[in-house]
Motif scaffolding. Structure first.
Motif, PDB file in Angstrom:
ATOM      1  N   TYR A   1      10.571   2.139   2.833  1.00  0.00           N
ATOM      2  CA  TYR A   1       9.655   1.012   2.984  1.00  0.00           C
ATOM      3  C   TYR A   1       8.887   1.029   4.302  1.00  0.00           C
ATOM      4  CZ  TYR A   1      12.123  -0.787  -1.033  1.00  0.00           C
ATOM      5  OH  TYR A   1      12.677  -0.946  -2.265  1.00  0.00           O
TER       6      TYR A   1
ATOM      7  N   GLN B   1       3.016  -6.161  -0.239  1.00  0.00           N
ATOM      8  CA  GLN B   1       1.626  -6.192  -0.706  1.00  0.00           C
ATOM      9  C   GLN B   1       0.778  -7.112   0.168  1.00  0.00           C
ATOM     10  OE1 GLN B   1       1.780  -7.229  -4.848  1.00  0.00           O
ATOM     11  NE2 GLN B   1       2.395  -5.180  -5.487  1.00  0.00           N
TER      12      GLN B   1
ATOM     13  N   GLU C   1       8.665  -6.424  -2.632  1.00  0.00           N
ATOM     14  CA  GLU C   1       7.403  -5.817  -3.104  1.00  0.00           C
ATOM     15  C   GLU C   1       6.220  -6.759  -2.872  1.00  0.00           C
ATOM     16  OE1 GLU C   1       5.360  -4.124  -7.185  1.00  0.00           O
ATOM     17  OE2 GLU C   1       7.522  -4.321  -7.077  1.00  0.00           O
TER      18      GLU C   1
END
Length: 89
Positions: free
Chosen positions: A88, A71, A67
């Motif tokens: 993803y 980002q 994650e």
């Protein structure tokens, strides 16, 4: 154990490729396939062979969650036959 380290494998304008030799006093020992020089994982330094004394440059190897990676690197694409990664892409 979060002890990974990355090195630029170009030494004297030659890209070296490595194999695993074993462990010496708990430290990973690598051998380059081009000159058969032995290298230590701790500092990326050659300690036995034609390139004794040579030093590989440490390269950043961030440790983070997927994650956090996405980002900061939103255009990343995962190449995997495992279909669980499709969410993803």
């Amino acid at each position: 154990c979060r002890s990974g380290v990355g090195f630029d494998s170009f030494v004297d304008d030659t890209r070296l490729t490595f194999g695993f030799v074993g462990s010496l006093e708990g430290t990973l020992t690598m051998i380059d396939r081009e000159t058969y020089t032995l290298w230590t994982q701790l500092g990326g330094q050659a300690y036995d062979g034609d390139l004794t004394g040579a030093q590989m440059e440490v390269i950043p190897m961030p440790q983070m969650t997927w994650e956090e990676w996405k980002q900061s690197n939103p255009d990343t694409v995962v190449l995997s036959p495992d279909k669980s990664f499709e969410e993803y892409h």
